[in-house]
Scaffold this active site. Sequence first.
Site, PDB file in Angstrom:
ATOM      1  N   ASP A  33       0.855  -1.190   0.000  1.00  0.00           N
ATOM      2  CA  ASP A  33       0.000   0.000   0.000  1.00  0.00           C
ATOM      3  C   ASP A  33       0.892   1.242   0.000  1.00  0.00           C
ATOM      4  O   ASP A  33       1.879   1.310   0.720  1.00  0.00           O
ATOM      5  CB  ASP A  33      -0.915  -0.001   1.232  1.00  0.00           C
ATOM      6  N   ASN A  88     -12.927  -3.347   2.834  1.00  0.00           N
ATOM      7  CA  ASN A  88     -13.903  -2.269   2.930  1.00  0.00           C
ATOM      8  C   ASN A  88     -14.868  -2.374   1.760  1.00  0.00           C
ATOM      9  O   ASN A  88     -14.442  -2.479   0.603  1.00  0.00           O
ATOM     10  CB  ASN A  88     -13.192  -0.906   2.899  1.00  0.00           C
ATOM     11  N   GLY A  94     -15.484   3.053   4.037  1.00  0.00           N
ATOM     12  CA  GLY A  94     -14.101   3.465   3.822  1.00  0.00           C
ATOM     13  C   GLY A  94     -13.504   3.035   2.503  1.00  0.00           C
ATOM     14  O   GLY A  94     -12.319   3.259   2.264  1.00  0.00           O
ATOM     15  N   GLN A  95     -14.304   2.408   1.628  1.00  0.00           N
ATOM     16  CA  GLN A  95     -13.746   2.007   0.333  1.00  0.00           C
ATOM     17  C   GLN A  95     -13.527   3.238  -0.542  1.00  0.00           C
ATOM     18  O   GLN A  95     -14.441   4.049  -0.729  1.00  0.00           O
ATOM     19  CB  GLN A  95     -14.666   1.010  -0.386  1.00  0.00           C
ATOM     20  N   HIS A 101     -10.376  -5.395  -2.989  1.00  0.00           N
ATOM     21  CA  HIS A 101      -9.020  -5.625  -2.481  1.00  0.00           C
ATOM     22  C   HIS A 101      -9.086  -6.047  -1.025  1.00  0.00           C
ATOM     23  O   HIS A 101      -9.957  -5.610  -0.275  1.00  0.00           O
ATOM     24  CB  HIS A 101      -8.146  -4.384  -2.640  1.00  0.00           C
ATOM     25  N   HIS A 103      -6.977  -5.849   2.353  1.00  0.00           N
ATOM     26  CA  HIS A 103      -5.848  -5.255   3.068  1.00  0.00           C
ATOM     27  C   HIS A 103      -5.246  -6.302   4.002  1.00  0.00           C
ATOM     28  O   HIS A 103      -5.979  -7.061   4.657  1.00  0.00           O
ATOM     29  CB  HIS A 103      -6.325  -4.101   3.969  1.00  0.00           C
TER      30      HIS A 103
HETATM   31  P1  AMP Z   1      -9.786   1.346   0.457  1.00  0.00           P
HETATM   32  O1  AMP Z   1      -9.854   2.667   1.185  1.00  0.00           O
HETATM   33  O2  AMP Z   1     -10.199   0.162   1.278  1.00  0.00           O
HETATM   34  O3  AMP Z   1     -10.505   1.419  -0.876  1.00  0.00           O
HETATM   35  O4  AMP Z   1      -8.249   1.092   0.175  1.00  0.00           O
HETATM   36  C1  AMP Z   1      -7.575   1.635  -0.922  1.00  0.00           C
HETATM   37  C2  AMP Z   1      -6.116   1.580  -0.590  1.00  0.00           C
HETATM   38  O5  AMP Z   1      -5.378   1.754  -1.778  1.00  0.00           O
HETATM   39  C3  AMP Z   1      -5.650   2.681   0.394  1.00  0.00           C
HETATM   40  O6  AMP Z   1      -5.077   2.088   1.549  1.00  0.00           O
HETATM   41  C4  AMP Z   1      -4.626   3.460  -0.443  1.00  0.00           C
HETATM   42  O7  AMP Z   1      -3.548   3.918   0.330  1.00  0.00           O
HETATM   43  C5  AMP Z   1      -4.206   2.432  -1.466  1.00  0.00           C
HETATM   44  N1  AMP Z   1      -3.682   2.972  -2.698  1.00  0.00           N
HETATM   45  C6  AMP Z   1      -4.197   3.959  -3.461  1.00  0.00           C
HETATM   46  N2  AMP Z   1      -3.441   4.159  -4.555  1.00  0.00           N
HETATM   47  C7  AMP Z   1      -2.434   3.268  -4.484  1.00  0.00           C
HETATM   48  C8  AMP Z   1      -1.308   2.984  -5.327  1.00  0.00           C
HETATM   49  N3  AMP Z   1      -1.081   3.666  -6.457  1.00  0.00           N
HETATM   50  N4  AMP Z   1      -0.452   2.003  -4.936  1.00  0.00           N
HETATM   51  C9  AMP Z   1      -0.675   1.319  -3.804  1.00  0.00           C
HETATM   52  N5  AMP Z   1      -1.714   1.535  -2.983  1.00  0.00           N
HETATM   53  C10 AMP Z   1      -2.575   2.507  -3.315  1.00  0.00           C
END
Ligand code: AMP
Length: 115
Positions: A33, A88, A94-95, A101, A103
Amino acid sequence: MGDSNDTIFGKILRGEIPADRVYEDDRCIAFRDVQPQAPVHLLVIPREHLISLAQAEQQQEALLGHLLLVAARVAQEAGLNDWRTVINTGAGAGQTVFHLHVHVLGGRPMQWPPG
Ligand code: AMP
């Protein structure tokens, strides 16, 4: 898939933007992340574009199990004995990226309940 997957994770899957990949196979990839919320913070994503868990159907049953097995594998390969997996689903939960994905967070004490 028939859609363009114009999410940041779609771009990562297509190699259009870089990611620090730690695992990949024919069904999913895992990478770090970019804004880690713990010393280890990995994301496991399917190659298939599912918007969220809410969109998953019976035909994705094996894929969803695979994502969890890969989550455990990359957590252990990162040296974790204890970790948290989070999915999420929906903006209210929080998505922010609308490509399913998982985490994987670890390396520090975790609080419960999550915020
Ligand atoms: P969510 O909030 O559950 O949708 O998680 C999305 C996650 O993607 C967050 O923890 C972000 O920090 C992560 N994220 C967004 N852009 C990138 C990226 N380019 N590379 C890696 N992680 C990312």
